[in-house]
Design a protein around this motif. Structure first.
Motif, mmCIF file in Angstrom:
data_model
loop_
_atom_site.group_PDB
_atom_site.id
_atom_site.type_symbol
_atom_site.label_atom_id
_atom_site.label_comp_id
_atom_site.label_asym_id
_atom_site.label_seq_id
_atom_site.Cartn_x
_atom_site.Cartn_y
_atom_site.Cartn_z
ATOM 1 N N PRO A 123 0.847 -1.433 -3.660
ATOM 2 C CA PRO A 123 0.557 -2.780 -3.135
ATOM 3 C C PRO A 123 1.327 -3.116 -1.849
ATOM 4 O O PRO A 123 0.932 -4.032 -1.115
ATOM 5 C CB PRO A 123 0.986 -3.700 -4.277
ATOM 6 C CG PRO A 123 1.033 -2.851 -5.501
ATOM 7 C CD PRO A 123 1.362 -1.471 -5.053
ATOM 8 N N ASN A 124 2.394 -2.348 -1.517
ATOM 9 C CA ASN A 124 3.154 -2.716 -0.297
ATOM 10 C C ASN A 124 2.491 -2.190 0.977
ATOM 11 O O ASN A 124 3.095 -2.199 2.061
ATOM 12 C CB ASN A 124 4.613 -2.260 -0.388
ATOM 13 C CG ASN A 124 4.773 -0.747 -0.470
ATOM 14 O OD1 ASN A 124 3.849 -0.005 -0.088
ATOM 15 N ND2 ASN A 124 5.902 -0.288 -0.953
ATOM 16 N N TYR A 125 1.206 -1.755 0.859
ATOM 17 C CA TYR A 125 0.564 -1.186 2.060
ATOM 18 C C TYR A 125 0.347 -2.240 3.140
ATOM 19 O O TYR A 125 0.205 -1.912 4.323
ATOM 20 C CB TYR A 125 -0.765 -0.530 1.709
ATOM 21 C CG TYR A 125 -1.906 -1.465 1.380
ATOM 22 C CD1 TYR A 125 -2.130 -1.867 0.056
ATOM 23 C CD2 TYR A 125 -2.754 -1.940 2.361
ATOM 24 C CE1 TYR A 125 -3.167 -2.738 -0.254
ATOM 25 C CE2 TYR A 125 -3.811 -2.808 2.065
ATOM 26 C CZ TYR A 125 -4.006 -3.212 0.744
ATOM 27 O OH TYR A 125 -5.034 -4.066 0.423
ATOM 28 N N ARG A 126 0.372 -3.499 2.774
ATOM 29 C CA ARG A 126 0.152 -4.528 3.803
ATOM 30 C C ARG A 126 1.339 -4.586 4.774
ATOM 31 O O ARG A 126 1.190 -4.967 5.920
ATOM 32 C CB ARG A 126 -0.084 -5.888 3.140
ATOM 33 C CG ARG A 126 -1.410 -5.926 2.367
ATOM 34 C CD ARG A 126 -1.657 -7.274 1.668
ATOM 35 N NE ARG A 126 -2.879 -7.230 0.869
ATOM 36 C CZ ARG A 126 -2.943 -6.709 -0.362
ATOM 37 N NH1 ARG A 126 -1.843 -6.188 -0.921
ATOM 38 N NH2 ARG A 126 -4.086 -6.687 -1.043
ATOM 39 N N THR A 127 2.505 -4.166 4.318
ATOM 40 C CA THR A 127 3.654 -4.164 5.246
ATOM 41 C C THR A 127 4.026 -2.752 5.688
ATOM 42 O O THR A 127 4.600 -2.566 6.745
ATOM 43 C CB THR A 127 4.894 -4.792 4.556
ATOM 44 O OG1 THR A 127 5.073 -4.150 3.289
ATOM 45 C CG2 THR A 127 4.710 -6.279 4.336
ATOM 46 N N ILE A 128 3.653 -1.761 4.880
ATOM 47 C CA ILE A 128 3.996 -0.367 5.248
ATOM 48 C C ILE A 128 2.687 0.385 5.496
ATOM 49 O O ILE A 128 1.958 0.723 4.551
ATOM 50 C CB ILE A 128 4.790 0.325 4.134
ATOM 51 C CG1 ILE A 128 6.066 -0.450 3.791
ATOM 52 C CG2 ILE A 128 5.126 1.762 4.556
ATOM 53 C CD1 ILE A 128 6.811 0.092 2.586
ATOM 54 N N ASN A 129 2.347 0.579 6.764
ATOM 55 C CA ASN A 129 1.115 1.307 7.094
ATOM 56 C C ASN A 129 1.191 1.872 8.499
ATOM 57 O O ASN A 129 1.957 1.396 9.344
ATOM 58 C CB ASN A 129 -0.098 0.376 6.935
ATOM 59 C CG ASN A 129 -0.010 -0.846 7.838
ATOM 60 O OD1 ASN A 129 -0.131 -0.711 9.066
ATOM 61 N ND2 ASN A 129 0.283 -1.999 7.272
ATOM 62 N N ALA A 130 0.370 2.890 8.769
ATOM 63 C CA ALA A 130 0.438 3.607 10.051
ATOM 64 C C ALA A 130 0.098 2.692 11.225
ATOM 65 O O ALA A 130 0.779 2.687 12.257
ATOM 66 C CB ALA A 130 -0.506 4.795 10.006
ATOM 67 N N GLU A 131 -0.933 1.864 11.042
ATOM 68 C CA GLU A 131 -1.423 1.044 12.173
ATOM 69 C C GLU A 131 -0.306 0.168 12.752
ATOM 70 O O GLU A 131 -0.167 0.015 13.953
ATOM 71 C CB GLU A 131 -2.567 0.149 11.682
ATOM 72 C CG GLU A 131 -3.260 -0.638 12.780
ATOM 73 C CD GLU A 131 -4.430 -1.432 12.193
ATOM 74 O OE1 GLU A 131 -4.161 -2.297 11.323
ATOM 75 O OE2 GLU A 131 -5.580 -1.187 12.581
#
Ligand code: TEU
Ligand code: CA
Length: 541
Positions: free
Chosen positions: A428-436
């Motif tokens: 679920p933390n992909y909104r803050t941790i992501n490549a883009e």
């Protein structure tokens, strides 16, 4: 030090099932990887190690291969693989195949034949022992729990499996098995791959009657034969997974005479945070001084007579920023510190998908785990009376699924991994941790890795410099220096979350700051939480 391309290279490991889905079935695939070659080229990876994509019933997520010369339809086709090899080359990226040679799937045609009868020509491709149902030949245990012996009623014998019941061990004593494997390896070399990772390769010379699995008596005889018959003398990278390796053995595996492999994955540092003689689930605090001593020993003992792999993460390990960094307040600083610490050493660095973003562990509910090892451990430990909360704490810390949650690309649904339902839940933390969010941020974890990869290609001292550990007895700093005739590199890492004064100031005063993990330095002698710096000085000619 003769120039081998992989001594300057950085390898990126892809777990295909979780990297990028291209057809909406929620499972990563080869065409998904194809669509991300620009990203990998921007990072600067020289090659990508693909965890297995060959035909498999997926009992152990592809490490149970049922056809070594075909691609499993969930990942695509052999034509997709040939295209990926071609296109990756255009991006200056090689493809490293993951060879699982210790065992096959029980759905491989060899095993389907083998269990038809004791006289079948394929019967001795596997390891069989007579016995009575319910009384296995000995009490050897399989890595994923239970006995290492499985009763096969068709032939009235047991077969040996170091891993799951669906992963019968291949019999390397049988020259026919070895020749089949060598011809398969040559087939992949002809396809244009740039190398191989060899799964549990130190376990192939097993002698179960003497309860020997790792480092069997004929191991190096087999490895040298395999090298001679396949990749020796070609400009390929070969890396063996060897959980039982010591520096002495690694000198054989990575002998510069090209007799065996380029290098091995050894795990002496990886097993330090578990109770002595117990399992990885039996958690213990990391003995920091022992970590420094272990890494120093591997760096110095292989210098000039072997070659190290450098890694924190892979598809079997928890994510390093959660394990030995700080995945809360200091996630970015500690992820970058761990990268700077590792990439300054001698050896070939491996980046596991998402490590370059500072991706973290995913503390899931038991029903959200997919890994056979996790599921078996949960059931076995419950049956043996372990407290459920303790079991879940062990899984949150060490389940292999921590590394297998989908790659976090952007803030769109399922982190841009799939437009379908992911085979395993996205963290679920992909909104803050992501490549883009990191690609164009000079201070991101991604940019730190990108700079480290370029530094390795710019300064020979990363490749051929000696290694000397500094502050050996210091409880907070991990510091070392590298030196060759033209350069000195000084790497200083505050491994923990306490600000500390660093006693090495006289060392760095005449040096140039090459890279740090804080955007500015106010008081140079103070190292803030997880602060890391890389200094360089050029020697007078
Ligand atoms: O791993 C070898 C291995 O021993 C690990 O499974 C290790 O025992 C375990 O992860 C510790 O928790 C290789 C592959 O990397 C792994 O993914 C496979 O499951 C295994 O071999 C069997 O092929
Ligand atoms: Ca897919």
């Amino acid at each position: 030090m003769e120039e081998k391309w992989w001594k300057k290279a950085v390898i990126y490991q892809i777990y295909p099932k979780s990297f990028q889905d291209s057809n909406g079935d929620g499972i990563g695939d080869l065409n998904g990887i194809l669509s991300r070659l620009d990203y990998l080229e921007r990072l600067g990876a020289d090659a990508i190690w693909l965890s297995p994509v060959c035909r498999s019933p997926q009992d152990d997520n592809g490490y149970d291969i049922s056809d070594y010369q075909d691609i499993d339809s969930m990942f695509g086709s052999i034509e997709d693989m040939e295209r990926l090899i071609r296109e990756a080359k255009k991006h200056h990226i090689g493809i490293i195949m993951d060879l699982v040679l210790n065992h096959s799937s029980d759905e491989h045609r060899w095993f389907l034949e083998a269990k038809k009868s004791r006289e079948n020509p394929y019967h001795d491709y596997y390891v069989w022992r007579d016995g009575e149902k319910g009384h296995p030949p000995n009490d050897m245990r399989a890595c994923f729990g239970g006995s290492a012996w499985e009763w096969c009623p068709e032939v009235g014998q047991y077969y040996f499996h170091q891993f799951s019941v669906k992963q019968p061990d291949l019999n390397w004593e049988n020259p026919k098995v070895r020749q089949e494997i060598y011809s398969m390896i040559r087939w992949w070399i002809d396809k244009g791959v740039c190398g191989f990772r060899m799964d549990v390769i130190d376990q192939i010379a097993k002698e179960p009657d003497r309860k020997i699995t790792a480092n069997g008596p004929r191991l190096h005889e087999f490895l040298r034969e395999m090298s001679r018959e396949t990749f020796r003398g070609r400009d390929l990278i070969t890396v063996g997974e060897a959980w039982g390796a010591t520096p002495e053995l690694a000198k054989l595996y990575s002998n510069p005479d090209d007799s065996e492999f380029s290098m091995v994955f050894q795990f002496e540092h990886i097993v330090l945070d578990q109770e002595e003689g117990k399992e990885k689930w039996d958690l213990a605090p990391l003995p920091f001084l022992k970590l420094k001593e272990t890494i120093q020993r591997w760096q110095t003992e292989l210098y000039g007579c072997g070659w190290n792999s450098l890694f924190w993460d892979n598809h079997d390990l928890p994510r390093i920023v959660s394990r030995w960094g700080n995945d809360g307040e200091y996630r970015v600083e500690s992820a970058k510190m761990l990268a700077i610490l590792l990439h300054g050493m001698q050896g070939t660095p491996y980046i596991y998908q998402g490590e370059e973003l500072g991706m973290t562990n995913a503390p899931y509910a038991i029903g959200e785990y997919r890994d056979i090892e996790t599921r078996n451990m949960y059931r076995e430990r419950l049956e043996n009376g372990y407290d459920e909360a303790d079991i879940m704490a062990s899984l949150h810390a060490k389940s292999r699924d921590n590394a297998r949650t989908p790659m976090q690309w952007d803030t769109s649904e399922n982190a841009g991994f799939t437009r379908g339902t992911p085979w395993i839940k996205v963290n679920p933390n992909y909104r803050t941790i992501n490549a883009e969010s990191q690609l164009h941020d000079e201070n991101s974890v991604f940019s730190c890795y990108r700079k480290l990869i370029r530094l390795r290609k710019t300064y020979d001292v990363f490749v051929d410099g000696t290694f000397r550990l500094l502050l050996e007895a210091d409880e907070d700093f991990f510091a070392y220096q590298r030196e060759n005739t033209s350069c000195r590199l000084l790497v200083i890492c505050n491994f923990f979350g306490r600000s500390r004064t660093c006693p090495l100031k006289p060392e760095w005063e005449q040096m140039e700051l090459l890279l740090g993990n804080y955007s500015s330095i106010e008081a140079p002698e103070i190292f803030r939480p997880y602060e890391a710096r890389m200094y360089i000085s050029k020697m007078e000619a």
